[in-house]
Design a protein around this motif. Structure first.
Motif, PDB file in Angstrom:
ATOM      1  N   VAL A 187       0.858  -1.183   0.000  1.00 26.25           N
ATOM      2  CA  VAL A 187       0.000   0.000   0.000  1.00 26.25           C
ATOM      3  C   VAL A 187       0.894   1.232   0.000  1.00 26.25           C
ATOM      4  O   VAL A 187       2.034   1.197   0.475  1.00 26.25           O
ATOM      5  CB  VAL A 187      -0.949   0.042   1.221  1.00 26.25           C
ATOM      6  CG1 VAL A 187      -1.961  -1.077   1.166  1.00 26.25           C
ATOM      7  CG2 VAL A 187      -0.166   0.007   2.529  1.00 26.25           C
ATOM      8  N   ILE A 188       0.355   2.324  -0.548  1.00 31.05           N
ATOM      9  CA  ILE A 188       1.063   3.597  -0.557  1.00 31.05           C
ATOM     10  C   ILE A 188       0.317   4.562   0.342  1.00 31.05           C
ATOM     11  O   ILE A 188      -0.899   4.722   0.227  1.00 31.05           O
ATOM     12  CB  ILE A 188       1.151   4.179  -1.969  1.00 31.05           C
ATOM     13  CG1 ILE A 188       1.757   3.171  -2.935  1.00 31.05           C
ATOM     14  CG2 ILE A 188       1.958   5.466  -1.988  1.00 31.05           C
ATOM     15  CD1 ILE A 188       1.611   3.577  -4.366  1.00 31.05           C
ATOM     16  N   ALA A 189       1.053   5.224   1.220  1.00 39.07           N
ATOM     17  CA  ALA A 189       0.470   6.210   2.117  1.00 39.07           C
ATOM     18  C   ALA A 189       1.053   7.580   1.809  1.00 39.07           C
ATOM     19  O   ALA A 189       2.272   7.735   1.696  1.00 39.07           O
ATOM     20  CB  ALA A 189       0.749   5.834   3.574  1.00 39.07           C
ATOM     21  N   ALA A 190       0.168   8.579   1.644  1.00 32.26           N
ATOM     22  CA  ALA A 190       0.607   9.954   1.470  1.00 32.26           C
ATOM     23  C   ALA A 190       0.697  10.609   2.841  1.00 32.26           C
ATOM     24  O   ALA A 190      -0.300  10.716   3.561  1.00 32.26           O
ATOM     25  CB  ALA A 190      -0.363  10.712   0.578  1.00 32.26           C
ATOM     26  N   VAL A 191       1.920  11.023   3.207  1.00 36.80           N
ATOM     27  CA  VAL A 191       2.174  11.634   4.510  1.00 36.80           C
ATOM     28  C   VAL A 191       2.908  12.951   4.267  1.00 36.80           C
ATOM     29  O   VAL A 191       4.101  12.970   3.986  1.00 36.80           O
ATOM     30  CB  VAL A 191       3.021  10.716   5.417  1.00 36.80           C
ATOM     31  CG1 VAL A 191       3.196  11.349   6.786  1.00 36.80           C
ATOM     32  CG2 VAL A 191       2.393   9.339   5.533  1.00 36.80           C
ATOM     33  N   GLY A 192       2.176  14.060   4.332  1.00 37.34           N
ATOM     34  CA  GLY A 192       2.786  15.345   4.003  1.00 37.34           C
ATOM     35  C   GLY A 192       3.207  15.357   2.545  1.00 37.34           C
ATOM     36  O   GLY A 192       2.422  15.074   1.642  1.00 37.34           O
ATOM     37  N   LYS A 193       4.479  15.641   2.292  1.00 38.64           N
ATOM     38  CA  LYS A 193       4.999  15.642   0.925  1.00 38.64           C
ATOM     39  C   LYS A 193       5.676  14.320   0.557  1.00 38.64           C
ATOM     40  O   LYS A 193       6.241  14.188  -0.522  1.00 38.64           O
ATOM     41  CB  LYS A 193       5.986  16.793   0.744  1.00 38.64           C
ATOM     42  CG  LYS A 193       7.238  16.700   1.612  1.00 38.64           C
ATOM     43  CD  LYS A 193       8.194  17.854   1.350  1.00 38.64           C
ATOM     44  CE  LYS A 193       7.629  19.172   1.834  1.00 38.64           C
ATOM     45  NZ  LYS A 193       8.623  20.272   1.713  1.00 38.64           N
ATOM     46  N   GLU A 194       5.588  13.330   1.452  1.00 40.94           N
ATOM     47  CA  GLU A 194       6.231  12.034   1.216  1.00 40.94           C
ATOM     48  C   GLU A 194       5.214  10.966   0.818  1.00 40.94           C
ATOM     49  O   GLU A 194       4.049  11.011   1.239  1.00 40.94           O
ATOM     50  CB  GLU A 194       6.963  11.560   2.476  1.00 40.94           C
ATOM     51  CG  GLU A 194       8.114  12.434   2.912  1.00 40.94           C
ATOM     52  CD  GLU A 194       8.826  11.867   4.127  1.00 40.94           C
ATOM     53  OE1 GLU A 194       9.869  12.416   4.496  1.00 40.94           O
ATOM     54  OE2 GLU A 194       8.334  10.863   4.704  1.00 40.94           O
ATOM     55  N   ILE A 196       5.011   6.929   1.314  1.00 39.60           N
ATOM     56  CA  ILE A 196       5.642   5.811   2.009  1.00 39.60           C
ATOM     57  C   ILE A 196       5.005   4.513   1.536  1.00 39.60           C
ATOM     58  O   ILE A 196       3.781   4.371   1.549  1.00 39.60           O
ATOM     59  CB  ILE A 196       5.496   5.938   3.537  1.00 39.60           C
ATOM     60  CG1 ILE A 196       5.995   7.311   4.023  1.00 39.60           C
ATOM     61  CG2 ILE A 196       6.278   4.830   4.235  1.00 39.60           C
ATOM     62  CD1 ILE A 196       5.845   7.526   5.513  1.00 39.60           C
ATOM     63  N   ILE A 197       5.822   3.577   1.096  1.00 38.02           N
ATOM     64  CA  ILE A 197       5.345   2.293   0.612  1.00 38.02           C
ATOM     65  C   ILE A 197       5.528   1.251   1.703  1.00 38.02           C
ATOM     66  O   ILE A 197       6.632   1.069   2.237  1.00 38.02           O
ATOM     67  CB  ILE A 197       6.085   1.876  -0.664  1.00 38.02           C
ATOM     68  CG1 ILE A 197       5.826   2.915  -1.762  1.00 38.02           C
ATOM     69  CG2 ILE A 197       5.641   0.496  -1.126  1.00 38.02           C
ATOM     70  CD1 ILE A 197       6.629   2.711  -3.006  1.00 38.02           C
ATOM     71  N   PHE A 198       4.422   0.576   2.046  1.00 41.07           N
ATOM     72  CA  PHE A 198       4.432  -0.468   3.062  1.00 41.07           C
ATOM     73  C   PHE A 198       4.051  -1.801   2.417  1.00 41.07           C
ATOM     74  O   PHE A 198       3.247  -1.847   1.489  1.00 41.07           O
ATOM     75  CB  PHE A 198       3.424  -0.169   4.176  1.00 41.07           C
ATOM     76  CG  PHE A 198       3.725   1.071   4.972  1.00 41.07           C
ATOM     77  CD1 PHE A 198       4.611   1.034   6.022  1.00 41.07           C
ATOM     78  CD2 PHE A 198       3.108   2.278   4.656  1.00 41.07           C
ATOM     79  CE1 PHE A 198       4.890   2.177   6.765  1.00 41.07           C
ATOM     80  CE2 PHE A 198       3.367   3.418   5.389  1.00 41.07           C
ATOM     81  CZ  PHE A 198       4.265   3.375   6.444  1.00 41.07           C
ATOM     82  N   ARG A 199       4.649  -2.858   2.939  1.00 37.25           N
ATOM     83  CA  ARG A 199       4.286  -4.206   2.490  1.00 37.25           C
ATOM     84  C   ARG A 199       3.662  -4.978   3.646  1.00 37.25           C
ATOM     85  O   ARG A 199       4.197  -5.000   4.761  1.00 37.25           O
ATOM     86  CB  ARG A 199       5.509  -4.950   1.963  1.00 37.25           C
ATOM     87  CG  ARG A 199       5.189  -6.399   1.556  1.00 37.25           C
ATOM     88  CD  ARG A 199       6.354  -7.094   0.868  1.00 37.25           C
ATOM     89  NE  ARG A 199       6.518  -6.620  -0.508  1.00 37.25           N
ATOM     90  CZ  ARG A 199       7.579  -5.957  -0.952  1.00 37.25           C
ATOM     91  NH1 ARG A 199       8.574  -5.675  -0.127  1.00 37.25           N
ATOM     92  NH2 ARG A 199       7.658  -5.574  -2.210  1.00 37.25           N
ATOM     93  N   LEU A 200       2.522  -5.612   3.383  1.00 41.13           N
ATOM     94  CA  LEU A 200       1.866  -6.443   4.384  1.00 41.13           C
ATOM     95  C   LEU A 200       2.391  -7.868   4.279  1.00 41.13           C
ATOM     96  O   LEU A 200       2.456  -8.435   3.188  1.00 41.13           O
ATOM     97  CB  LEU A 200       0.351  -6.441   4.183  1.00 41.13           C
ATOM     98  CG  LEU A 200      -0.440  -5.335   4.884  1.00 41.13           C
ATOM     99  CD1 LEU A 200      -0.101  -3.974   4.297  1.00 41.13           C
ATOM    100  CD2 LEU A 200      -1.940  -5.601   4.785  1.00 41.13           C
ATOM    101  N   VAL A 201       2.748  -8.432   5.401  1.00 48.74           N
ATOM    102  CA  VAL A 201       3.261  -9.800   5.465  1.00 48.74           C
ATOM    103  C   VAL A 201       2.200 -10.671   6.128  1.00 48.74           C
ATOM    104  O   VAL A 201       1.843 -10.470   7.298  1.00 48.74           O
ATOM    105  CB  VAL A 201       4.588  -9.867   6.250  1.00 48.74           C
ATOM    106  CG1 VAL A 201       5.103 -11.309   6.280  1.00 48.74           C
ATOM    107  CG2 VAL A 201       5.626  -8.929   5.637  1.00 48.74           C
ATOM    108  N   GLU A 202       1.670 -11.627   5.360  1.00 50.14           N
ATOM    109  CA  GLU A 202       0.633 -12.517   5.875  1.00 50.14           C
ATOM    110  C   GLU A 202       1.233 -13.597   6.777  1.00 50.14           C
ATOM    111  O   GLU A 202       2.420 -13.917   6.676  1.00 50.14           O
ATOM    112  CB  GLU A 202      -0.109 -13.188   4.718  1.00 50.14           C
ATOM    113  CG  GLU A 202      -0.819 -12.241   3.782  1.00 50.14           C
ATOM    114  CD  GLU A 202      -1.532 -12.989   2.678  1.00 50.14           C
ATOM    115  OE1 GLU A 202      -2.565 -13.640   2.966  1.00 50.14           O
ATOM    116  OE2 GLU A 202      -1.070 -12.945   1.525  1.00 50.14           O
TER     117      GLU A 202
END
Length: 461
Positions: A187-194, A196-202
């Motif tokens: 998933v991609i999260a918009a945080v301010g001007k950044e 951040i790409i997170f990966r979920l681990v099942e």
């Protein structure tokens, strides 16, 4: 109607002359929405609309309540009360495909730092989560994994039973403003001007717990990111407060295209300074995106821009589509676009191709006049550049829906039931296709006459 009386003096004269607001007369022959129903249930700003199925939608806003409506009749079906402050995010959580019980859930987040799960069929409050340390600003569902995510000052992953599966540490005081799912359980999260790409681990055989891992941060935007949406299976797009549009690859997260020239697709050096003096900071903010297979449609300040994905350039624009900022846009069939604005208007546009004119040769000086020498290449460069930058299509106004007295926050489009708009005036308006509704009324009348036998009686006379 008041906005037409006072709208002329809002902006500096120089800018108004360069990009006048398009108007349309009372005879809107291409506008199907000639009937409206005004729906009253809220007592504060209505900010959110979400479609539940083919005939129902839910509304929510600053009064903290959720109302479920019938999109065909405008009937109020259910009112859901449970939050004590304004609602900040709404999303639907459809049943998992393998689940026998087909219950469609609604998730609502509020400034009271709670998230409530509702049963949309009964209005029953299924469960409430109140362990958040900050306001949840966005919600998203990962249907394939049957989990949902909440974004605030941190990112949390939940299952359908509202068990917290995993979460990140504190990300930012500004919080997550948008979330989008991309491939590979990311998933991609918009945080301010950044970004951040997170990966979920099942969970696996070796580990029975979920985990969420920060993979990468993208720092290419110069200002806060206001909009983030998926374009297609290959890319997603982001827009910032200073008018940056960036198209990214969903797999390697590299930049596919960058555009910031929204003020004038065919810029001229002598007007740039004037534009800078006239424009306000939010005149170039990208508030919303919608996409199709060919184009990205961007709400930039008060204007609408069409960015072609293959050509990687703006092919059409309306610099002043509304009197105030455009808050929401949507692509309709038949190359049509709908936009709504802070000025209280809802407008319908049609994307039309321009006829390409053949460029005439341009004289380049004294010697060329008498036939001496070659054509001056430097003199022809501005003409060539102007042809390259010229827009290929136009956005023509075909409908103007005036019914709200304040900012129109967003809308929903139902193919069979019309258009639904919500506003800061506390109202919801259901705009109907007048020709279709008239046909339905006639059909019902004939059916009733047939049932009573009056139709056969009239034909025999």
């Amino acid at each position: 109607m008041l906005r037409w009386l006072i709208g002329g003096g809002r902006e500096p004269q120089g800018l108004a002359e360069k990009s006048p607001l398009q108007t349309i007369g009372e005879e809107q022959t291409q506008n199907p929405y000639t009937e409206l129903l005004v729906l009253k249930a809220h007592h504060d700003i209505v900010r959110f609309l979400v479609q539940l199925d083919d005939y129902r939608f839910a509304s929510a806003g600053d009064d903290g309540i959720v109302v479920i409506w019938n999109a065909q009749t405008g009937e109020k079906l259910l009112e859901l009360s449970g939050h004590t402050q304004k609602i900040t995010a709404v999303i639907t959580f459809p049943s998992f495909e393998s689940c026998e019980e087909k219950n469609h859930l609604i998730l609502t987040a509020s400034a009271d730092r709670t998230v409530i799960v509702w049963d949309s069929d009964t209005g029953r409050q299924v469960q409430r989560v109140s362990c958040f340390q900050s306001t949840v600003k966005c919600l998203t569902v990962l249907k394939r994994l049957d989990v949902w995510l909440s974004g605030g000052n941190d990112l949390c992953v939940w299952n359908r039973k509202l068990d917290l599966l995993c979460k990140t540490s504190h990300l930012s005081d500004t919080g997550i403003s948008a979330l989008v799912e991309i491939p590979k359980n990311c998933v991609i999260a918009a945080v301010g001007k950044e970004l951040i790409i997170f990966r979920l681990v099942e969970p696996t055989e070796g580990s029975f717990e979920w985990d969420i891992i920060e993979v990468k941060r993208l720092l290419d935007h110069q200002d806060n990111i206001l909009s983030l949406v998926n374009v297609n299976d290959q890319s997603f797009v982001t827009g910032s407060h200073v008018g940056e549009l960036i198209i990214w690859d969903v797999l390697d997260w590299t930049i596919q295209a960058y555009e910031r020239n929204f003020w004038d697709p065919s810029p001229q050096l002598d007007t740039q300074q004037e534009i800078k003096l006239c424009q306000k900071p939010n005149d170039i903010s990208i508030h919303h995106f919608t996409c199709d297979e060919e184009n990205v449609f961007a709400a930039v300040g008060r204007g609408l821009y069409v960015y072609n994905l293959q050509m990687k350039r703006v092919i059409a624009c309306q610099k002043t589509a509304h009197d105030s900022n455009v808050l929401h846009i949507a692509k309709l069939p038949n190359r049509q676009l709908i936009s709504c604005s802070e000025d209280g208007s809802v407008r319908i546009w049609e994307l039309r191709e321009k006829q390409q004119l053949t460029a005439e040769p341009v004289p380049t000086g004294f010697f060329n006049m008498w036939g001496f020498g070659r054509v001056n290449k430097q003199a022809s460069q501005p003409i060539k550049k102007q042809q390259e930058n010229a827009t290929l299509c136009s956005l023509e106004l075909i409908g103007d829906l005036i019914g709200h007295s304040s900012s129109v926050e967003m809308f929903l489009y139902f193919e069979d039931h019309g258009l639904v708009t919500c506003s800061a005036d506390h109202l919801i308006i259901l705009w109907k296709n007048g020709e279709r509704e008239s046909g339905l009324r006639s059909l019902k009348l004939f059916q009733k006459l047939e049932e009573n036998g009056d139709l056969y009686l009239a034909s025999s006379l």
